[in-house]
Design a protein around this motif. Structure first.
Motif, PDB file in Angstrom:
ATOM      1  N   VAL A   1      59.114 123.526-114.501  1.00 40.72           N
ATOM      2  CA  VAL A   1      58.158 122.623-113.868  1.00 40.72           C
ATOM      3  C   VAL A   1      58.680 121.910-115.263  1.00 40.72           C
ATOM      4  N   TYR A   2      59.341 120.628-115.156  1.00 39.84           N
ATOM      5  CA  TYR A   2      59.342 120.339-116.096  1.00 39.84           C
ATOM      6  C   TYR A   2      58.862 119.773-116.969  1.00 39.84           C
ATOM      7  N   LEU A   3      58.807 119.727-118.105  1.00 40.41           N
ATOM      8  CA  LEU A   3      57.931 118.699-119.606  1.00 40.41           C
ATOM      9  C   LEU A   3      58.464 117.515-119.052  1.00 40.41           C
ATOM     10  N   ARG A   4      57.378 116.062-118.432  1.00 40.42           N
ATOM     11  CA  ARG A   4      57.881 115.303-117.367  1.00 40.42           C
ATOM     12  C   ARG A   4      57.026 114.184-118.537  1.00 40.42           C
ATOM     13  N   ARG A   5      57.287 113.585-118.386  1.00 37.94           N
ATOM     14  CA  ARG A   5      56.331 112.166-119.632  1.00 37.94           C
ATOM     15  C   ARG A   5      57.934 110.466-118.551  1.00 37.94           C
ATOM     16  N   ALA A   6      55.861 109.436-117.912  1.00 34.44           N
ATOM     17  CA  ALA A   6      56.903 108.734-117.585  1.00 34.44           C
ATOM     18  C   ALA A   6      55.569 107.180-118.371  1.00 34.44           C
ATOM     19  N   GLY A   7      56.983 106.024-118.160  1.00 33.36           N
ATOM     20  CA  GLY A   7      56.490 104.985-119.432  1.00 33.36           C
ATOM     21  C   GLY A   7      56.503 105.089-120.627  1.00 33.36           C
ATOM     22  N   SER A   8      54.688 105.085-120.751  1.00 31.98           N
ATOM     23  CA  SER A   8      54.451 105.057-122.518  1.00 31.98           C
ATOM     24  C   SER A   8      53.353 106.427-122.255  1.00 31.98           C
ATOM     25  N   ASP A   9      53.408 107.581-121.315  1.00 31.69           N
ATOM     26  CA  ASP A   9      52.653 108.529-121.318  1.00 31.69           C
ATOM     27  C   ASP A   9      53.173 109.128-122.750  1.00 31.69           C
ATOM     28  N   PRO A  10      51.749 109.525-123.623  1.00 31.14           N
ATOM     29  CA  PRO A  10      52.661 110.568-124.266  1.00 31.14           C
ATOM     30  C   PRO A  10      53.925 110.806-124.924  1.00 31.14           C
ATOM     31  N   GLN A  11      54.145 110.670-125.976  1.00 33.84           N
ATOM     32  CA  GLN A  11      55.453 110.968-126.677  1.00 33.84           C
ATOM     33  C   GLN A  11      55.711 113.168-126.674  1.00 33.84           C
ATOM     34  N   LEU A  12      57.008 112.868-126.384  1.00 32.94           N
ATOM     35  CA  LEU A  12      57.284 114.354-125.964  1.00 32.94           C
ATOM     36  C   LEU A  12      57.422 114.673-127.152  1.00 32.94           C
ATOM     37  N   SER A  13      56.875 116.083-128.163  1.00 32.70           N
ATOM     38  CA  SER A  13      57.268 116.598-128.955  1.00 32.70           C
ATOM     39  C   SER A  13      58.072 116.806-129.937  1.00 32.70           C
ATOM     40  N   PRO A  14      59.263 116.760-130.659  1.00 33.51           N
ATOM     41  CA  PRO A  14      60.461 116.903-131.162  1.00 33.51           C
ATOM     42  C   PRO A  14      61.124 117.783-130.642  1.00 33.51           C
ATOM     43  N   TRP A  15      60.200 119.363-131.063  1.00 37.27           N
ATOM     44  CA  TRP A  15      60.703 120.453-130.375  1.00 37.27           C
ATOM     45  C   TRP A  15      60.555 120.582-129.200  1.00 37.27           C
ATOM     46  N   LEU A  16      60.088 119.739-128.061  1.00 36.74           N
ATOM     47  CA  LEU A  16      60.374 120.147-126.934  1.00 36.74           C
ATOM     48  C   LEU A  16      61.593 119.356-126.324  1.00 36.74           C
ATOM     49  N   GLU A  17      62.254 118.508-126.841  1.00 36.01           N
ATOM     50  CA  GLU A  17      63.183 117.271-126.548  1.00 36.01           C
ATOM     51  C   GLU A  17      64.399 117.702-126.095  1.00 36.01           C
ATOM     52  N   GLY A  18      64.597 117.471-125.087  1.00 37.27           N
ATOM     53  CA  GLY A  18      66.233 118.667-124.523  1.00 37.27           C
ATOM     54  C   GLY A  18      65.787 119.786-123.987  1.00 37.27           C
ATOM     55  N   ARG A  19      64.113 120.387-123.333  1.00 37.83           N
ATOM     56  CA  ARG A  19      64.527 121.501-122.762  1.00 37.83           C
ATOM     57  C   ARG A  19      63.939 121.087-121.545  1.00 37.83           C
ATOM     58  N   ASN A  20      63.918 120.296-120.798  1.00 39.09           N
ATOM     59  CA  ASN A  20      63.667 119.888-119.075  1.00 39.09           C
ATOM     60  C   ASN A  20      64.888 120.492-118.324  1.00 39.09           C
ATOM     61  N   HIS A  21      64.427 121.578-118.641  1.00 38.96           N
ATOM     62  CA  HIS A  21      66.124 121.745-117.273  1.00 38.96           C
ATOM     63  C   HIS A  21      65.847 123.988-117.493  1.00 38.96           C
ATOM     64  N   ILE A  22      66.217 124.379-117.217  1.00 38.72           N
ATOM     65  CA  ILE A  22      66.219 125.474-117.478  1.00 38.72           C
ATOM     66  C   ILE A  22      67.314 126.549-116.560  1.00 38.72           C
ATOM     67  N   HIS A  23      68.645 126.495-117.686  1.00 40.25           N
ATOM     68  CA  HIS A  23      69.537 126.596-117.597  1.00 40.25           C
ATOM     69  C   HIS A  23      69.521 127.883-118.773  1.00 40.25           C
ATOM     70  N   PRO A  24      69.242 128.777-118.096  1.00 44.80           N
ATOM     71  CA  PRO A  24      68.796 129.976-119.115  1.00 44.80           C
ATOM     72  C   PRO A  24      70.340 130.300-120.612  1.00 44.80           C
ATOM     73  N   THR A  25      71.262 129.976-120.376  1.00 45.59           N
ATOM     74  CA  THR A  25      71.868 130.466-121.260  1.00 45.59           C
ATOM     75  C   THR A  25      71.813 128.626-122.321  1.00 45.59           C
ATOM     76  N   VAL A  26      72.032 127.474-122.314  1.00 43.90           N
ATOM     77  CA  VAL A  26      71.501 126.885-122.858  1.00 43.90           C
ATOM     78  C   VAL A  26      69.941 126.764-123.826  1.00 43.90           C
ATOM     79  N   HIS A  27      68.835 127.660-122.838  1.00 44.18           N
ATOM     80  CA  HIS A  27      68.249 127.708-123.623  1.00 44.18           C
ATOM     81  C   HIS A  27      67.744 128.756-124.428  1.00 44.18           C
ATOM     82  N   ARG A  28      68.346 130.156-124.334  1.00 41.23           N
ATOM     83  CA  ARG A  28      68.757 130.841-125.713  1.00 41.23           C
ATOM     84  C   ARG A  28      69.471 130.644-126.734  1.00 41.23           C
ATOM     85  N   ALA A  29      70.489 129.574-126.798  1.00 44.72           N
ATOM     86  CA  ALA A  29      70.647 128.908-128.063  1.00 44.72           C
ATOM     87  C   ALA A  29      69.629 127.600-128.389  1.00 44.72           C
TER      88      ALA A  29
END
Length: 338
Positions: A208-236
């Motif tokens: 699942v994506y770590l979803r946020r919408a509108g003014s929902d609580p801001q995503l932690s910076p450590w989770l930014e750019g991680r709403n995907h499922i590509h294994p190579t990018v996750h390894r990096a």
């Protein structure tokens, strides 16, 4: 000398099972907690299912049995989760309307008595209606399934109802929108209590994506750019978050990810929505922010430990992700950063 291991924090979770329970309202959030227990050893979520009936027919016809009675009292640090109900279950409903109404009234009475300051109340979907009937959403920001917004407004005229929100957190009151949004809310809770890395691992497991919408609580910076499922990018990304201060050139990171620099750059932009360099700087700024907020290190030391060549380089990178300068991080730490 070895550091003493921190004691295990046990979080008692009570899932309130109403009549005609929407099965995904209960199963989705609890599956998040089950996987969180397996991903780390600092926090243990201990789940109990409670309600006015020992056996309840669910929205899809599957019966839930061995439900414990509503407890007389709750521990100070309890997490109470109220699942929603289906208006029209898949199979004919065995209980009468009068029996369902009595069970719902019993839940409302119990909530009004048992929920006190310090106990976090989490509603999934139409579960917010039971919390509203107990008077627990008055003077709070809250939300519910879009089909229940009008009913919530009628039951809780003093509540501040937020539409088009996945979930809303206001103090000890946490409410979510329809059905799968309960998973988003529980991932948010896991990030708070067990860390964003654990929440990320659970989200990846659930696909699942770590979803946020509108003014929902801001995503932690450590989770930014991680709403995907590509294994190579996750390894990096795992390599960078494990040691942000390392000299992560595209070539070095490509080697760690078992791919070519050109291919990694293309994958990063396509799946993370940013370049490798931007991601590395984002993680270094996140580390610098934690160092500034949690220590009295001078800016030169913070810059060095976060992987920046100089305080000037830190400030330049900082300014790309933050409106306020690094010095303000020590004055007030925003609530949305965990």
């Amino acid at each position: 000398m070895m550091q003493a291991q921190q004691p295990l924090k046990v979080v008692p979770v009570y899932v309130v099972v109403p009549p005609r329970v929407l099965l995904l309202d209960a199963a989705g959030p609890v599956e998040v907690l089950r996987k969180a227990n397996l991903e780390q050893q600092a926090v243990r979520f201990v789940v109990s299912y409670v309600g006015p009936r020992a056996t309840v027919a669910s929205s899809i016809g599957l019966a839930l049995a061995d439900i414990a009675p509503l407890p007389e009292s709750l521990p100070e640090d309890a997490l109470v989760v109220i699942a929603g109900s289906a208006d029209e279950p898949m199979e004919p409903h065995a209980a009468t309307q009068g029996e369902d109404e009595r069970d719902e009234a019993a839940i409302v009475t119990w909530l009004a008595r048992a929920i006190r300051p310090g106990i976090r109340l989490v509603s999934i979907c139409s579960g917010a209606l039971l919390a509203a009937r107990a008077g627990l959403l008055d003077d709070h920001d809250c939300t519910t399934h879009h089909g229940c917004i009008a009913a919530l407004a009628k039951l809780a005229p003093k509540a501040r109802i937020r539409e088009n929100r996945l979930f809303v957190e206001d103090g000890d009151r946490l409410t979510s929108a329809g059905i799968t949004a309960g998973i988003d809310l529980m991932l948010h809770i896991v990030a708070q209590m067990a860390g964003p890395g654990c929440a990320l691992a659970v989200a990846r497991y659930l696909v699942v994506y770590l979803r946020r919408a509108g003014s929902d609580p801001q995503l932690s910076p450590w989770l930014e750019g991680r709403n995907h499922i590509h294994p190579t990018v996750h390894r990096a990304q795992d390599a960078v978050t494990g040691d942000p201060a390392r000299n992560w050139s595209v070539e070095t990171l490509a080697d760690a990810s078992a791919t070519s620099p050109r291919h990694l750059s293309r994958l990063f932009n396509a799946h993370a929505g940013m370049s490798v360099t931007v991601y590395v700087n984002l993680m270094r700024v996140a580390l610098a922010r934690e160092l500034l907020a949690g220590s009295r290190l001078d800016i030169e030391t913070v810059a060095e430990r976060a992987g920046f060549a100089s305080p000037r380089q830190l400030r330049r990178a900082w300014g790309r992700f933050n409106d306020l300068p690094p010095s303000r991080s020590r004055m007030k730490q925003p609530e949305t950063w965990q």
